[in-house]
Design a protein around this motif. Structure first.
Motif, PDB file in Angstrom:
ATOM      1  N   ALA A  14       6.311   7.706  -5.207  1.00 33.29           N
ATOM      2  CA  ALA A  14       5.579   7.984  -6.587  1.00 33.29           C
ATOM      3  C   ALA A  14       4.285   8.359  -6.384  1.00 33.29           C
ATOM      4  N   THR A  64       2.420  11.929  -7.841  1.00 29.69           N
ATOM      5  CA  THR A  64       1.281  11.902  -8.393  1.00 29.69           C
ATOM      6  C   THR A  64       0.751  12.903  -7.812  1.00 29.69           C
ATOM      7  N   ARG A 123       9.585   3.840  -2.224  1.00 33.65           N
ATOM      8  CA  ARG A 123       9.675   4.102  -3.385  1.00 33.65           C
ATOM      9  C   ARG A 123       8.354   4.324  -3.848  1.00 33.65           C
TER      10      ARG A 123
END
Length: 409
Positions: A360, A364, A356
């Motif tokens: 992320a 980004t 996870r």
């Protein structure tokens, strides 16, 4: 028959036994070879796709526009579907006998001819590309039909819709040879979208039982990993062609070498985070895995084609539009596709503390890539910043993984 010196006589019976051994029917559904590894024959087969994809990427390098990328995506989608169908057939039903080898070599011959027309598939060679691609799909349909003939009644009813889908696709692509360029591309797009939609719908419907879903064996996972290596080679080709076309100037060489860094960063992220991993058994996982791989490989190949334009535009500042944004979009979509693949893996839940945060970080990185495309800095700086962005994701992911590993000891 005559005797061999010092051996048993060669008889018609032994010749017939050899023929039965060397010319066997395809493996039936469910006839799984445990621990099967990718064969030399499959590696040889995949090499043909190196040429086919290279032709498609080469055409993109001369048409770095939004419309050009759209045309490339359609052609690449057809190429990817052809590879998936051929690779899946061999994984499920192939042997090491003469029949399988002959069928694979026949496919390779057709694909070699397809490569001749791939470079101009969206232009003057469109009718020829359509005709050859249609012939390849009809060949695959015949191979799948030979499996259906030996299946029991229940399995035949499951295989029939798939074979019909291959035949209908072959007929549509073949008929598109008679259409104008724009209409032909539209038909090809319908075929690609139709296959992807079918994959998603069928996997969602069958995912609860997993008996009728696409079988993702360890050997097929390895084939997809190897196909990713094939498209990574297009980044190298794009860099080399860009340097050559730019006159081998020092600035072009520096920019090209930096461009290789994007390919290296792709490799680190893919093979350290999602490669060689089992797929989840719940519904939708196989579809996400397949569609994610399509997006990953397509964007890597597109990056290779766009890289030629980036290196050629070294003397200009900022980069000639829209190459800068197209490169950033390719990197961004590739990063998001890695997230999609990661969500389909069997250890996505069990190793959530790793996956996870890395997901992320990839999201980004996609946002940063798009920002760089909008800013359009000089090519060498643009490429360097993209490489550093992807590299930062890998470093973050590696540190996260080591931290997790220490906690669970």
């Amino acid at each position: 028959m005559s005797n061999q010196p010092g051996g048993a006589p060669l008889s018609w019976a032994s010749a017939a036994a050899f023929r039965r051994h060397f010319w066997q029917p395809p493996r039936a559904h469910g006839d799984v070879i445990q621990g099967r590894e990718v064969s030399f024959l499959e590696l040889f087969y995949d090499l043909v796709y190196v040429v086919v994809i290279s032709q498609a990427a080469h055409h993109l390098s001369g048409d770095v526009t939004w419309a050009g990328v759209g045309r490339f995506a359609i052609v690449f989608g057809l190429i990817w579907l052809a590879w998936v169908n051929g690779a899946t057939y061999h994984d499920l039903h192939g042997r090491s006998d003469g029949r399988t080898r002959s069928n694979v070599f026949l496919q390779m011959a057709v694909l070699g001819l397809l490569a001749v027309f791939t470079g101009e598939a969206t232009a003057g060679d469109g009718p020829a590309f359509a005709a050859v691609y249609s012939a390849y799909l009809f060949l695959l349909a015949c191979l799948w039909y030979t499996v259906r003939r030996q299946d029991d009644r229940e399995l035949r009813s499951r295989a029939t819709p798939y074979i019909v889908g291959v035949v209908v696709s072959a007929a549509l692509v073949g008929a598109s040879a008679l259409l104008p360029d724009t209409a032909r591309l539209a038909v090809w797009a319908v075929v690609v979208v139709g296959w992807l939609g079918s994959i998603v719908i069928l996997d969602w419907r069958n995912g609860a039982t997993r008996d009728t879903s696409i079988n993702v064996s360890a050997s097929l996972i390895e084939r997809f990993d190897l196909f990713t290596i094939i498209v990574l080679g297009e980044v190298v080709v794009g860099v080399v062609n860009g340097i050559a076309d730019a006159g081998r100037t020092p600035s072009a060489i520096v920019t090209g070498i930096l461009g290789l860094g994007i390919g290296f960063a792709y490799w680190w992220s893919y093979f350290d985070f999602v490669a060689a991993s089992r797929v989840r058994s719940d519904r939708g996982a196989v579809a996400r895995w397949l569609v994610g791989h399509l997006a990953v490989t397509m964007t890597i190949a597109a990056t290779g084609g766009i890289m030629v334009s980036m290196v050629e535009h070294v003397p200009r500042s900022p980069t000639a539009a829209p190459a800068a944004m197209l490169l950033s979009v390719s990197v961004a979509v590739g990063a998001l596709a890695l997230v999609l693949v990661a969500t389909s893996l069997a250890n996505w839940q069990s190793k959530a503390p790793v996956y996870r945060p890395v997901a992320a970080a990839l999201v980004t990185a996609a946002a940063v890539a798009l920002l760089l495309g909008w800013l359009a800095p000089p090519p060498w700086l643009h490429i360097l910043l993209l490489m550093l962005t992807l590299g930062a994701v890998w470093i973050f992911g590696s540190l996260t993984w080591f931290s997790y590993a220490r906690r669970v000891r």
